[in-house]
Design an enzyme around this catalytic site. Structure first.
Site, PDB file in Angstrom:
ATOM      1  N   GLY A  33       0.911  -1.079   0.004  1.00  0.00           N
ATOM      2  CA  GLY A  33      -0.156  -0.095  -0.101  1.00  0.00           C
ATOM      3  C   GLY A  33       0.912   1.325  -0.121  1.00  0.00           C
ATOM      4  O   GLY A  33       0.397   2.512   0.538  1.00  0.00           O
ATOM      5  N   CYS A  91       1.071   0.637  -9.716  1.00  0.00           N
ATOM      6  CA  CYS A  91       1.319  -0.004  -8.513  1.00  0.00           C
ATOM      7  C   CYS A  91      -0.463  -0.569  -8.198  1.00  0.00           C
ATOM      8  O   CYS A  91      -1.268   0.015  -8.294  1.00  0.00           O
ATOM      9  CB  CYS A  91       1.590   0.714  -7.547  1.00  0.00           C
ATOM     10  SG  CYS A  91       1.275   0.034  -5.847  1.00  0.00           S
TER      11      CYS A  91
END
Ligand SMILES: Cc1cc2nc3c(=O)[nH]c(=O)nc-3n(C[C@H](O)[C@H](O)[C@H](O)COP(=O)(O)OP(=O)(O)OC[C@H]3O[C@@H](n4cnc5c(N)ncnc54)[C@H](O)[C@@H]3O)c2cc1C
Ligand SMILES: Cc1cc2nc3c(=O)[nH]c(=O)nc-3n(C[C@H](O)[C@H](O)[C@H](O)COP(=O)(O)OP(=O)(O)OC[C@H]3O[C@@H](n4cnc5c(N)ncnc54)[C@H](O)[C@@H]3O)c2cc1C
Ligand SMILES: Cc1cc2nc3c(=O)[nH]c(=O)nc-3n(C[C@H](O)[C@H](O)[C@H](O)COP(=O)(O)O)c2cc1C
Ligand SMILES: Cc1cc2nc3c(=O)[nH]c(=O)nc-3n(C[C@H](O)[C@H](O)[C@H](O)COP(=O)(O)O)c2cc1C
Ligand code: FES
Ligand code: FES
Lengths: 324, 297, 324, 297
Positions: free
Chosen positions: C71, C129
């Site tokens: 994250g 990502c």
């Protein structure tokens, strides 16, 4: 204990089949295992005419996986019916026939031919083989083309239709939905992933074809996600595959949302895998006090899971390379 | 089209570990199916280094051993490398009672891992696989064997079971590449070694003394060969030149070893054309006249 | 022996760097290896503000690979400059700073901030990502959005720009071309692949985030193909990555068309891998009588290789999910 | 911000196998960096099963051993499973001369593969890692150790090196889960075992006799704990209730073990908020008051 599941109109006595192209035409395994114990036998991809396939080397071992570019060698519809069907039709379990074509018309024609053959369990449309120049992968990575292939085959046969999707897309959701909308009874997820390996001593690709499809345990986490994504987006059942080596792997697919699973590359090195998966699944169910395998399907406990993102809902131009 | 009822031969108590499924009516030509294979967990009985580069592995394989035909192979699952998935194929060198043995060279990760295994450990084996050599008949042509490298291992059972003896031409780079010479002589075969560096036997490629011999006398002889592809090709050319029949063992890269993956294909002449046949199933032994050495354009 | 390569204006003393997010901020490895021997140090992704990242578990080991959903935890631009820059600026090798944002403006703003910092080697735009909800992957799987991000960053800085592409696309070619056209000096290929794993005992995903990114040796054949495809389509250099564990792996990337390589997941279990790759590369060059590493780049001997298919040539709507 | 020159301590001849890079000026708080780790190829000196479920592994690790602080861990690369990539973290149980030892339980594939390794084989180790326990001071509060399972291993060095002795509360499900009792007694510590099935010591959770003891007398004591998370949480609650300081070793799932992957994070209270800190770097030992047991909404 109930192990049986439905793939649309097709009933399987248990949720375990084999992946097309990794189990020949079934007969090759007849001496090693009792084929009648499987959920279904799925055969190598067949098209209208006999196909020679690619030059060798056609496979290469990579880390926890296999690269292949067989090039869909096969006897064609007639050769298949003549050589292999007499054996397959004797089985008490259904045969799923994997089919492909280089044009939409060819797909439909193959479907029509098998529609006339008595006793076929289902047709699996391979729209995602990365190893042929014309057609193949293209149908699987263009959402509108996919819809047309499925629609054409749907018109050509009353047999249960399974659409085998390509993993090589941004999101599997529009493809899954397109197949569902056009009348596919089930989905198979996933086919091999386009990949490549180079021999650094000869400096040549390790496959004569240059690129090939990656399969085996290395792709399992990718396959699990695709099955999970598709399962939340459609109502039709999914046959999950990609790297299954054990009952544990198979259960992971069921939890992710697959109604059935297929053992692929593992057949090449551990031919009894599919039977071991069935046995292991039963042991797992016993241990967990489950009486129906359907109670596993899609039962992953995903915190805060919702439907797929709105942007993934439809077959937008984003998923279609064809300009119509 | 042949229709035959296949049944498992020799189902006896000592094959309890071998797995074989119930009889089934097959609709397929037997040549197109893997031979009478079983999958079994074998035990390593002995494992020794026999030359600088070769190891001899002896396995208790009661299911496989009695079924072996000369030229067939076993497909071994080498467990200690879980990132290397595939089995590795090896010609069955000897088969006696309930044991088989393999003569192999370390060339990569699979054979390196195999070389580390100890007697007492178990090895999953699939076999016997492939269609091997046709046994010479007592009154047929005289058998001439031609071997390079581990080809000697592939030819040993043929030499042992052949009703008549003949000559074995064996080649290698240097002296230590010449395997099992004594074993062949013990069977009553004449052995004619050749080495590229001249350190043993005739200097040169194995096909050179073979050619000399055939020039001397070719009639009523048949060639049986196993070795590197260039050698096989040279043998095929000699067979053609001298109008002799020849059986060649073509060791293609393999994956499943039992006819399903279509990795191991060889272009083979058919009536009016050619097709790919599987070295693991229709082969590894092919009639030299059938083999195409280039893919036709 | 020349090992040095150019990434656009940026010169590397050798072609080996590390992958963003797998080498912290370099300083953590300073005790184990001499960072000045690397081609460059690439740091973890940084955005404008500090980010806490996802709940745990954040990684899970899978067959020959790693799943992660960190994250993008990080200190933000200011935190990075305060805590890590004093160390990094001392190095004799360039630092490549991996940046990201949730909007195009944020990307440009981060680029602008680093443009003002003296001594930065290059900026690597992480548009791929898969572990953040807003932005991230979206930019990497929408070709027009990608073009806009690159263009905005190009305007914001004179620093060398590297665009890090997502593997999760039908074809990498239009993305590679879009980045090139908008002024990217180089490409990084590939980021992690979206994937998932389920613990069959707890029936929960093995990552708290549910899905994550797959990295490590299992993805190498996919990465090699993407690098090969992109290298034939663009003129700008490529940093190849995905599962590199050894010099052999790195050479495979160079042959496929990468100008440099990055070691990623391997840093977690074998921290000296990058140095071993440099040493092994030199040995390989010696053994093959090569004096310039550039003689390896793209030198795979692909039979009948041509340019990419015409259909892959441009950023068509097919590659853009955005309806403009 | 601290600026310090770090140098490698104890660079002596016997550390030739340890790899350490040259000194560098770091701009980072030392708490934020992996401690004085080295990577070295260790040799297995001894490996034995000590209880039904625990193994004791002794390694020659001349680079790691002299650097170990109580509560630190080693990160082992278990080579025999190439499909399982990651290292596995283990508390350093004892460190003497140039050896370290590990007390571990087989719970999965990594530990199962480890258990098969033999003396003489080598094991790549990274360590010592993490920030361990602060050593009690001779005139500070009396140390009270609390351990569950392999927590005893993590606390042993603290017990050995502490300038003052105290009490060790140790818990387990049954008798065989109580480890190293004799070793702690030999160091002069009082050991108070508790088992859930009552087969040894007090029946119940280890925190129950601890609570009784603290009720009796709490002043000038400090808790040091390592064990399962529920136990640590109970210890933290007791520490708060009795107003005592406590250090807890939190063993999160780890990947790199050296601060770069951000796998092992723990939510930790900061001035006016919270942040994720890395169990492998800022931890595994945290001040009990800082640890947040739930992520704030
Ligand atoms: C029917 C058959 C019978 C064989 N019999 C024997 C035998 O009796 N004794 C023996 O030593 N070897 C035999 N081989 C070859 C043996 O199978 C290979 O040497 C082995 O598979 C290599 O495995 P590896 O993991 O060590 O090598 P890899 O790491 O897989 O490869 C190392 C090198 O070996 C080459 N190689 C891999 N597989 C093969 C193959 N099937 N054929 C040729 N080269 C290959 C690779 O291209 C590479 O260059 C036989 C092969 C076949 C197909
Ligand atoms: C700082 C630290 C110190 C440790 N010290 C010791 C010790 O001294 N002795 C000892 O026996 N063990 C110790 N552990 C736990 C040990 O690391 C794990 O048991 C080991 O990594 C499991 O590896 P595996 O491959 O056998 O299990 P896997 O196959 O990876 O997993 C099997 C099971 O173990 C669980 N598991 C895996 N890793 C961890 C982990 N890091 N923590 C908790 N559970 C885990 C998994 O969730 C799974 O349920 C320590 C862990 C940490 C983080
Ligand atoms: C050698 C080989 C041949 C294959 N042939 C086909 C095929 O003909 N048709 C098809 O739809 N899929 C084919 N596949 C894909 C498999 O059916 C399956 O989707 C894929 O291998 C993933 O499963 P696995 O990882 O368990 O192997 C083939 C795969 C392999 C390895
Ligand atoms: C734990 C982890 C964190 C990562 N963080 C980032 C990141 O911050 N930015 C980025 O662009 N890529 C990130 N990546 C992707 C890597 O840089 C690299 O592209 C990927 O890991 C493939 O290489 P590998 O297989 O060698 O690991 C991360 C990967 C991992 C495993
Ligand atoms: S090796 Fe699979 S068909 Fe021959
Ligand atoms: S385990 Fe990687 S940061 Fe802690």
């Amino acid at each position: 204990m109930n192990l049986s599941v439905q793939l649309g109109p097709l009933r399987l006595q248990n949720p375990v089949t084999v992946a097309s192209g990794t189990f020949g035409y079934g007969v090759e395994y007849a001496r090693l295992l009792d084929l009648n114990q499987l959920g279904a036998v799925t055969v190598k991809g067949i098209c209208l005419r006999p196909v020679r396939g690619n030059p060798t080397p056609r496979t290469a071992e990579v880390t926890s996986g296999l690269l292949n570019a067989i090039g869909l060698q096969g006897p064609g519809v007639d050769g298949f019916i003549r050589q292999y069907w007499p054996f397959l039709r004797q089985l008490r379990v259904p045969t799923i026939i994997n089919i492909w074509g280089t044009t939409i018309e060819e797909y439909a024609e193959v479907a029509r031919r098998f529609d006339q053959l008595e006793g076929v369990g289902a047709l699996e449309l391979n729209v995602s083989c990365p190893n042929i120049k014309e057609g193949g992968a293209q149908f699987g990575t263009d959402c509108r083309l996919l819809a047309r292939v499925v629609a054409a085959c749907r018109k050509a046969t009353r047999l249960p239709l399974i659409t085998k999707l390509s993993p090589n897309v941004v999101s599997i959701v529009p493809y899954a939905r397109a197949a569902e909308q056009e009348g596919s009874d089930a989905l198979s997820i996933m086919n091999s992933y386009p990949a490549m390996a180079i021999d650094i001593e000869t400096r040549r690709p390790r496959l004569a074809n240059g690129v090939g499809g990656l399969t085996g345990p290395c792709i399992k986490p990718i396959a699990i996600k695709l099955v999970y994504d598709a399962a939340r987006a459609v109502r039709i059942p999914i046959i999950g595959m990609g790297g299954i080596q054990s009952a544990e792997d198979a259960i992971e697919f069921l939890l992710a949302g697959a109604t059935a699973v297929a053992v692929g590359t593992a057949n090449f090195y551990a031919p009894r895998t599919a039977l071991e998966v069935i046995e292991g699944l039963q042991r797992y169910m016993q241990r967990h006090g489950l009486t129906d395998v359907r109670d596993l399907i899609g039962r992953v406990d995903m915190p805060g899971a919702a439907g797929p993102a709105a942007s993934e809902n439809t077959c937008t131009p984003a998923e279609s390379r064809m300009q119509q | 089209m042949l229709r035959l009822l296949l049944f498992c031969r020799g189902q006896s108590a000592r094959q309890a570990t071998a797995r074989a499924a119930p009889p089934l009516t097959l609709g397929v030509s037997p040549r197109m199916l893997p031979s009478t294979m079983v999958e079994e967990s074998t035990e390593i009985l002995a494992h020794e280094r026999v030359t600088e580069s070769y190891y001899l592995l002896t396995l208790r394989a009661p299911g496989i051993a009695p079924r072996v035909q000369p030229g067939q192979f076993a497909h071994l699952r080498i467990w200690s490398r879980p990132d290397a998935l595939l089995r590795r194929p090896f010609s069955i060198y000897q088969a006696r009672g309930d044991t088989i043995s393999i003569l192999y060279k370390v060339v990569g990760k699979g054979t390196a891992a195999l070389a580390r295994m100890q007697p007492g450990e178990r090895l999953d084996a699939l076999g016997p696989l492939g269609h091997g050599f046709a046994l010479p008949s007592p009154d047929g042509p005289e058998p001439i064997l031609v071997a390079g490298g581990y080809g000697m291992a592939a030819l040993y059972l043929l030499a042992e079971r052949s009703p008549r003896r003949g000559i074995v031409f064996v080649g290698g780079r240097r002296r230590t590449d010449i395997l099992c010479e004594a074993e062949f002589r013990a069977l009553g075969w004449e052995v004619r070694p050749a080495t590229e560096d001249g350190s043993y036997g005739v200097r040169g490629l194995v096909t050179e003394p073979l050619q000399v011999e055939l020039q001397r006398h070719a009639a009523h002889r048949k060639l049986y060969a196993c070795g590197p592809t260039p050698m096989l090709r040279a043998v095929a050319r000699l067979a053609e030149a001298f109008g002799l029949p020849a059986e060649l063992s073509l060791d293609e890269h393999m994956c499943c070893g039992m006819g399903v993956c279509l990795t191991c294909v060889v272009p083979v002449r058919t009536d009016g054309g050619w097709e790919y046949q599987r070295a693991c199933t229709e082969g590894p032994v092919f009639d030299a006249r059938q083999v195409l050495w280039e893919i036709p354009a």
